[in-house]
Scaffold this motif. Structure first.
Motif, PDB file in Angstrom:
ATOM      1  N   ILE A 180       0.832  -1.052   0.084  1.00 38.50           N
ATOM      2  CA  ILE A 180      -0.064  -0.093  -0.126  1.00 38.50           C
ATOM      3  C   ILE A 180       0.902   1.218   0.020  1.00 38.50           C
ATOM      4  CG2 ILE A 180      -1.675   1.551   1.395  1.00 38.50           C
ATOM      5  CD1 ILE A 180      -2.864  -1.287   2.331  1.00 38.50           C
TER       6      ILE A 180
ATOM      7  N   PRO B 151      -4.074  -0.879  -4.057  1.00 35.56           N
ATOM      8  CA  PRO B 151      -4.834   0.422  -3.492  1.00 35.56           C
ATOM      9  C   PRO B 151      -5.029   0.401  -2.039  1.00 35.56           C
ATOM     10  CG  PRO B 151      -6.102  -1.024  -4.662  1.00 35.56           C
ATOM     11  CD  PRO B 151      -4.953  -1.783  -4.732  1.00 35.56           C
TER      12      PRO B 151
ATOM     13  N   ASN C 195       3.839   1.593  -1.142  1.00 40.43           N
ATOM     14  CA  ASN C 195       4.638   1.850  -2.763  1.00 40.43           C
ATOM     15  C   ASN C 195       3.423   1.826  -3.649  1.00 40.43           C
ATOM     16  OD1 ASN C 195       7.088   1.603  -1.228  1.00 40.43           O
ATOM     17  ND2 ASN C 195       7.168  -0.740  -1.489  1.00 40.43           N
ATOM     18  N   ARG C 196       2.125   1.966  -3.220  1.00 39.33           N
ATOM     19  CA  ARG C 196       1.126   2.431  -4.033  1.00 39.33           C
ATOM     20  C   ARG C 196       1.030   1.008  -5.230  1.00 39.33           C
ATOM     21  NH1 ARG C 196       1.734   6.112  -0.900  1.00 39.33           N
ATOM     22  NH2 ARG C 196       0.556   7.972  -1.225  1.00 39.33           N
ATOM     23  N   GLU C 197       1.467  -0.226  -4.867  1.00 43.10           N
ATOM     24  CA  GLU C 197       1.485  -1.309  -5.509  1.00 43.10           C
ATOM     25  C   GLU C 197      -0.002  -2.094  -5.637  1.00 43.10           C
ATOM     26  OE1 GLU C 197       4.400  -4.114  -4.213  1.00 43.10           O
ATOM     27  OE2 GLU C 197       5.936  -2.370  -4.389  1.00 43.10           O
TER      28      GLU C 197
END
Length: 130
Positions: A8, A14, A10-12
């Motif tokens: 989350i 949502p 690392n925005r891998e």
């Protein structure tokens, strides 16, 4: 292997992020006990909260305090409960839970299953207060 929280961060994947600084992030629990249940997480992946340095520990608590004020302003409640369990995800995190009743922070009760839209609306209400 990176924790789900690191993914989350690392925005891998949502996450409904309500607040963030250089070292911490706050996002909604996707299966909350009550509306506004938020997780406070250091960006540094450390499994056990008491393995943080003193400085990291204090900074995490101060970040949690700031977010708790935003939650309390956004979600009608008597106060914000705090829990550190740390068994379900091997990445330090603090649960901030809006309380109107002692049972609101009972982790053995069934969790809510809000829609993505409901989570987004809650995120916006809290983020607007921060």
């Amino acid at each position: 292997m990176a924790s789900i929280f690191t993914k989350i961060i690392n925005r891998e994947i949502p996450g409904q992020i309500v607040a963030e600084d250089d070292h911490h992030i706050a996002f909604l629990d996707i299966n909350p006990l009550v509306e506004g249940h938020t997780l406070i997480v250091p960006k540094k992946e450390v499994d056990y909260i008491f393995d943080l340095s003193d400085e990291e520990y204090v900074a995490l608590q101060l970040f949690a305090k700031k977010v708790a004020a935003g939650i309390k302003a956004a979600i009608p409640c008597l106060r914000i409960g705090v829990a550190v369990i740390g068994l379900e995800v091997p990445h330090t995190h603090i649960h901030l839970v809006p309380l109107n009743d002692m049972d609101d922070i009972n982790f053995s009760r069934p969790k809510l299953n809000p829609s993505a839209e409901e989570l987004s609306q809650t995120k916006e209400k809290i983020a607007e207060q921060l």
